[in-house]
Design a protein around this motif. Sequence first.
Motif, short mmCIF file in Angstrom:
data_model
loop_
_atom_site.label_atom_id
_atom_site.label_comp_id
_atom_site.label_asym_id
_atom_site.label_seq_id
_atom_site.Cartn_x
_atom_site.Cartn_y
_atom_site.Cartn_z
N PHE A 155 29.02 21.70 11.56
CA PHE A 155 27.93 21.80 12.52
C PHE A 155 27.11 23.07 12.30
CE2 PHE A 155 30.58 18.80 15.10
CZ PHE A 155 29.66 17.76 15.08
N GLY A 156 27.79 24.15 11.94
CA GLY A 156 27.07 25.39 11.63
C GLY A 156 26.18 25.25 10.41
N ALA A 157 26.70 24.68 9.33
CA ALA A 157 25.92 24.50 8.11
C ALA A 157 24.75 23.54 8.35
CB ALA A 157 26.81 23.97 6.98
N HIS A 158 24.99 22.51 9.14
CA HIS A 158 23.92 21.54 9.44
C HIS A 158 22.79 22.22 10.23
CE1 HIS A 158 22.12 17.63 10.12
NE2 HIS A 158 22.04 17.91 11.40
N ALA A 159 23.16 23.03 11.19
CA ALA A 159 22.15 23.73 12.00
C ALA A 159 21.37 24.73 11.15
CB ALA A 159 22.82 24.44 13.18
N VAL A 160 22.07 25.48 10.32
CA VAL A 160 21.40 26.46 9.46
C VAL A 160 20.46 25.76 8.48
CG1 VAL A 160 21.78 28.14 7.60
CG2 VAL A 160 23.15 28.24 9.68
N ARG A 161 20.93 24.67 7.86
CA ARG A 161 20.09 23.93 6.92
C ARG A 161 18.83 23.40 7.62
NH1 ARG A 161 19.42 21.21 2.25
NH2 ARG A 161 18.53 19.11 2.35
N GLY A 162 18.99 22.89 8.85
CA GLY A 162 17.84 22.38 9.58
C GLY A 162 16.81 23.46 9.85
N ARG A 163 17.27 24.65 10.21
CA ARG A 163 16.34 25.74 10.49
C ARG A 163 15.68 26.26 9.22
NH1 ARG A 163 20.41 28.72 13.45
NH2 ARG A 163 20.92 27.28 15.10
N VAL A 164 16.47 26.40 8.16
CA VAL A 164 15.93 26.93 6.91
C VAL A 164 14.96 25.96 6.25
CG1 VAL A 164 16.60 27.56 4.54
CG2 VAL A 164 17.89 28.46 6.47
N SER A 203 25.07 21.34 3.05
CA SER A 203 23.93 22.13 2.58
C SER A 203 23.19 21.45 1.44
CB SER A 203 24.38 23.53 2.16
OG SER A 203 25.08 23.49 0.93
N PHE A 204 23.86 20.55 0.72
CA PHE A 204 23.20 19.77 -0.33
C PHE A 204 22.40 18.61 0.24
CE2 PHE A 204 26.73 21.07 -3.47
CZ PHE A 204 26.02 22.18 -3.87
N GLY A 205 22.52 18.39 1.55
CA GLY A 205 21.72 17.36 2.19
C GLY A 205 22.46 16.08 2.51
N ALA A 206 23.79 16.07 2.37
CA ALA A 206 24.56 14.87 2.69
C ALA A 206 24.57 14.66 4.20
CB ALA A 206 25.99 15.01 2.19
N SER A 207 24.79 13.42 4.60
CA SER A 207 24.86 13.07 6.01
C SER A 207 26.02 13.82 6.68
CB SER A 207 25.07 11.57 6.15
OG SER A 207 25.53 11.24 7.43
N ARG A 208 25.70 14.49 7.76
CA ARG A 208 26.71 15.25 8.48
C ARG A 208 27.86 14.36 8.93
NH1 ARG A 208 24.75 17.18 14.06
NH2 ARG A 208 25.25 15.02 14.45
N ASN A 209 27.55 13.20 9.49
CA ASN A 209 28.59 12.30 10.00
C ASN A 209 29.46 11.74 8.87
OD1 ASN A 209 27.71 12.75 12.59
ND2 ASN A 209 26.40 10.95 12.62
N ARG A 210 28.84 11.46 7.73
CA ARG A 210 29.63 10.97 6.59
C ARG A 210 30.57 12.05 6.07
NH1 ARG A 210 27.51 7.53 1.43
NH2 ARG A 210 29.60 7.01 0.76
N VAL A 211 30.08 13.28 6.01
CA VAL A 211 30.92 14.40 5.58
C VAL A 211 32.10 14.57 6.53
CG1 VAL A 211 30.98 16.92 5.27
CG2 VAL A 211 29.06 15.59 4.37
N ILE A 212 31.83 14.50 7.83
CA ILE A 212 32.89 14.65 8.81
C ILE A 212 33.93 13.54 8.64
CG2 ILE A 212 33.43 14.48 11.29
CD1 ILE A 212 30.75 15.96 11.79
N LEU A 213 33.49 12.31 8.50
CA LEU A 213 34.42 11.19 8.32
C LEU A 213 35.33 11.41 7.12
CD1 LEU A 213 35.39 8.24 8.91
CD2 LEU A 213 33.63 7.54 7.26
N TRP A 214 34.76 11.69 5.96
CA TRP A 214 35.57 11.84 4.75
C TRP A 214 36.41 13.11 4.76
CZ3 TRP A 214 37.23 8.20 1.86
CH2 TRP A 214 36.52 7.02 1.80
#
Length: 157
Positions: A66-75, A122-133
């Motif tokens: 969630f932290g990486a996703h938020a940072v990527r969204g802002r950057v 950070s490479f742009g993968a789906s957050r939910n897919r990353v969490i699942l795997w």
Amino acid sequence: MISSVQEWALSLPWFLHWVGILALGAIPFVESYLGSVIGVLSGLSPFVAIPVAIGGNVVSMLAFVFGAHAVRGRVMAGREEAPLTPRKQKLKERFDRYGVAGVSLLGQMVLPSQITSALIVSFGASRNRVILWQVISIILWGVVCGILAVYGVNLFA
């Protein structure tokens, strides 16, 4: 290092023993696989040690994702992607070759799940897919290593 961490877990009062294993599971490089082993070797039932170590690892990984996703969204808001450093380019090539599932399942042999998951996001993968795997990988590694510890197989010495 494992023996000192195991001694720390054993030094806790019996009713807080599982809390120590939960905390160990949240630490990168200890995670569910070593947390479950330490829990089993320190006397906790494998039916407690393994799920508790997995839980600590999952909570920690979620914080990183969630932290990486938020940072990527802002950057990335209104910007183009910057060129990757050679090291990140190598990681990106592996990500492109193996996908989220492969990197999640095999990545724990190289980097902690927390770092791997943050990099994948950070490479742009789906957050939910990353969490699942990542959850599947954390459970798999924790259960396998915990069961090996129950039967006395020592892979970490």
